[in-house]
Design an enzyme around this catalytic site. Structure first.
Site, mmCIF file in Angstrom:
data_model
loop_
_atom_site.group_PDB
_atom_site.id
_atom_site.type_symbol
_atom_site.label_atom_id
_atom_site.label_comp_id
_atom_site.label_asym_id
_atom_site.label_seq_id
_atom_site.Cartn_x
_atom_site.Cartn_y
_atom_site.Cartn_z
ATOM 1 N N GLU A 157 -2.044 74.140 74.633
ATOM 2 C CA GLU A 157 -1.801 74.599 73.268
ATOM 3 C C GLU A 157 -1.074 73.526 72.452
ATOM 4 O OE1 GLU A 157 -1.708 79.411 73.592
ATOM 5 O OE2 GLU A 157 0.189 78.398 73.982
ATOM 6 N N GLU A 235 -7.642 81.635 77.272
ATOM 7 C CA GLU A 235 -6.677 82.719 77.453
ATOM 8 C C GLU A 235 -7.129 83.889 76.595
ATOM 9 O OE1 GLU A 235 -2.588 81.757 76.809
ATOM 10 O OE2 GLU A 235 -2.622 80.005 78.134
#
Length: 588
Positions: A157, A235
């Site tokens: 991320e 995710e």
């Protein structure tokens, strides 16, 4: 031929492949239960397991490496292969994961110039050294060498943190130099500039992290790719985590999650986050910080498909039904027998104040000024500062300067005040009444922030100093208290009401089983079971009971030690056969 490649699609041995994956963090599950959790993943129809790799567990002190016991990453991956699962490995130095410091080791902060997650040479050198040890554990488990690892991730991320593409490229090069041959991916949110910031499309496939509006986000990902590439939610958030002070345990709609899973599998691949969350054992929970500090609770149940203790949920069965429409579902018996028991109420046997045994569990350090945890080579736990502050008088200006996260102030071993988060650093008054007075400050690391800009300032304890009537106080004795040696607590000492204390219990059982500990009427602290730190408790909630896996117990006598920091103790603890994660509020 054993090959895995990424072009217009995922290709396994030259045939199109769809990831149906679930997240299990081996470091949040006792190793005795790894096979059970992996088997349940396979029985749901998944073909892959994904896990992060926490740097701060594998290199807890700089140059000291741990890859055994519950940190035997190699054995976890081999077990996954034995169960029939492929593996996605996310070994980035930063993992977030609601984990202490996002997986980064505390000792990085011993460099006052440290720039985390940037192309800062000392940071990159430490990553290179760590990778040279980490990948020795797993390189021969890559798919082309007969292992189950199909893909690995670069960073994590990153687009929500920075846009240093030199850093990402050097990270990629470091992985390749360390022996990584698998295709690489990045994962970022599909919002704002995150994909642009965190992707290196010529070196790694961009994937997304989200929990809703899958079809819309896939359109965004298609446009970002520009050409046909496989679509994947790395995710797929099907639940959420809890923080101390939340008024409920977070749950999400099974109906909505099923719809989004169906949409995802219709167009691409998925990794379900979390399939099984597990537990933040010890002091390894992370924290978020936006308007206030929000440390995560000990449970990482996450409203996942398996509960914190490994039981399939209604959501598990609903997901299995969806997956069963596109792949054959396996059927085999589980290999691990797991029981749950309530052992009832246990009464305290011994109790001692922290101050009466502090010299048996800590070696004090003399310093003219307070030192932070990082400066005394301490990662987590507590730290205690002690100084003589002179005769009776009124202190008009008492302040803790750059102190994190929660501080107890004592005068002559009597608790005067507890300050937390925003209250730290404020000016307070203290009346000294004794002829001579001793100042004590117990500071707790509640979990280093694991996401966003506050990560660069996670010095715990007291970093700058203590103001007494307008001036910095000097001449301190500092007691590091990582609390990893509670076996050295001397229970022969005195106990004083209102002081931090250790309490010892004996639980005698005929059969070991999973159980859940409740501390009715207690304040705040942590619990060890036969030396295993099962995590924190706090009357703030929402979590009411702590999970004790059966492998932490033994037939016969078991020693339970409870540390309580606020002077609020009970005489009993209770072992239940059910969890209590707090009131449930759902959007169903």
């Amino acid at each position: 031929m054993t090959t895995f490649s990424i072009t217009d699609d995922f290709y396994l041995d030259e045939a199109p492949f769809k990831f149906i994956s679930g997240s299990i963090h081996y470091f949040r599950v006792v190793p005795e239960y790894w096979r059970d959790r992996l088997e349940k993943l396979r029985l749901m129809g998944c073909n892959t397991v994904e896990t992060y790799v926490p740097w701060n567990m594998h290199e807890p002190q700089e140059g000291t490496y741990c890859f055994d016991g519950g940190l035997d990453l190699r054995r976890f991956i081999q077990t996954a292969q034995e169960v029939g699962l492929y593996v996605i490995l996310r070994p980035a130095p930063y993992i977030c994961a609601e984990w202490e410091f996002g997986g980064l080791p505390y000792w990085l902060l011993q460099d006052p110039q440290m720039k985390l997650r940037f192309d800062y040479p000392p940071f990159m050198e430490k990553i290179d050294r760590y990778f040279s040890h980490l990948f020795l554990q797993v390189n021969d488990l890559q798919y082309t060498q007969g292992g189950p690892i199909l893909m690995m991730q670069v960073e994590n991320e990153y687009g929500g943190y920075a846009n240093d593409k030199d850093y990402l490229r050097k990270m990629t090069a470091a992985m390749r130099t360390a022996g990584v041959k698998t295709p690489l991916v990045t994962s970022d949110g599909p919002w704002h500039d995150m994909l642009e910031n965190g992707s290196i499309q010529d070196l790694a496939l961009a994937t997304i992290n989200c929990g809703s509006n899958i079809n819309g986000h896939f359109e965004r990902l298609k446009a970002f790719h520009g050409v046909k590439k496989p679509l994947m939610v790395m995710e797929f958030w099907i639940g959420w985590f809890d923080a101390w002070g939340d008024d409920h345990h977070h749950t999400t709609s099974t109906t909505d999650a099923v719809k989004e899973l169906t949409d995802c599998l219709a167009q691409g691949s998925v990794n379900i986050y979390m399939f099984h969350g597990g537990t933040n054992f010890g002091f390894m929970n992370g924290a978020n910080y936006y308007e206030r500090l929000a440390p995560d609770v000990t449970s990482y149940d996450y409203d996942a498909l398996l509960t914190e203790w490994g039981e399939p949920t209604e959501k598990y069965q609903a997901f299995r039904d969806v997956i069963g429409q596109i792949v054959p579902l396996p059927d085999f018996p589980l290999s691990t027998t797991i029981k749950r028991k309530g052992y009832g109420t246990v009464t305290v046997q011994d109790r001692v104040s922290l101050f009466a045994t502090i010299d048996t569990i800590s070696q004090p350090i003399a310093s003219n000024y307070p030192l932070s945890m990082e400066q005394v080579n301490q990662a987590t736990g507590y730290i205690y500062y002690h100084s003589a502050i002179g005769p009776a008088r009124k202190i008009e200006d008492y302040r803790l300067i750059h102190c994190m996260d929660r501080a107890h102030t004592f005068i002559n071993d009597e608790l005067i005040r507890i300050d937390y988060d925003h209250d730290l650093g404020k000016t307070n008054q203290i009346d000294l009444t004794a002829a001579e007075n001793e100042l004590g400050i117990l500071v707790e690391n509640m979990g280093r922030v694991n996401y966003s800009v506050h990560m660069n300032h996670q010095y715990k304890g007291i970093k700058d100093g203590v103001i007494v009537n307008g001036a910095f106080q000097s001449e301190w004795m500092i007691y590091p208290l990582p609390m990893d040696n509670v076996a050295d607590v001397d229970f022969s000492g005195d106990w004083q009401a209102g002081q931090p204390s250790f309490s010892r219990f004996a639980l005698t059982i005929e059969e070991t089983a999973d159980t859940f500990i409740e501390l009715p009427g207690w304040g705040k602290g942590f619990v060890t079971v036969n030396g295993h730190n099962i995590g924190r408790f706090w009357q703030e909630g929402p979590q009411k009971r702590g999970y004790v896996p059966a492998p932490f117990l033994k037939e016969g006598a078991n020693e339970i030690i409870v540390f309580e920091s606020d002077g609020i103790v009970g005489d009993t603890i209770i072992f239940h056969d059910q969890a209590d994660l707090g009131p449930i509020q759902s959007n169903q």
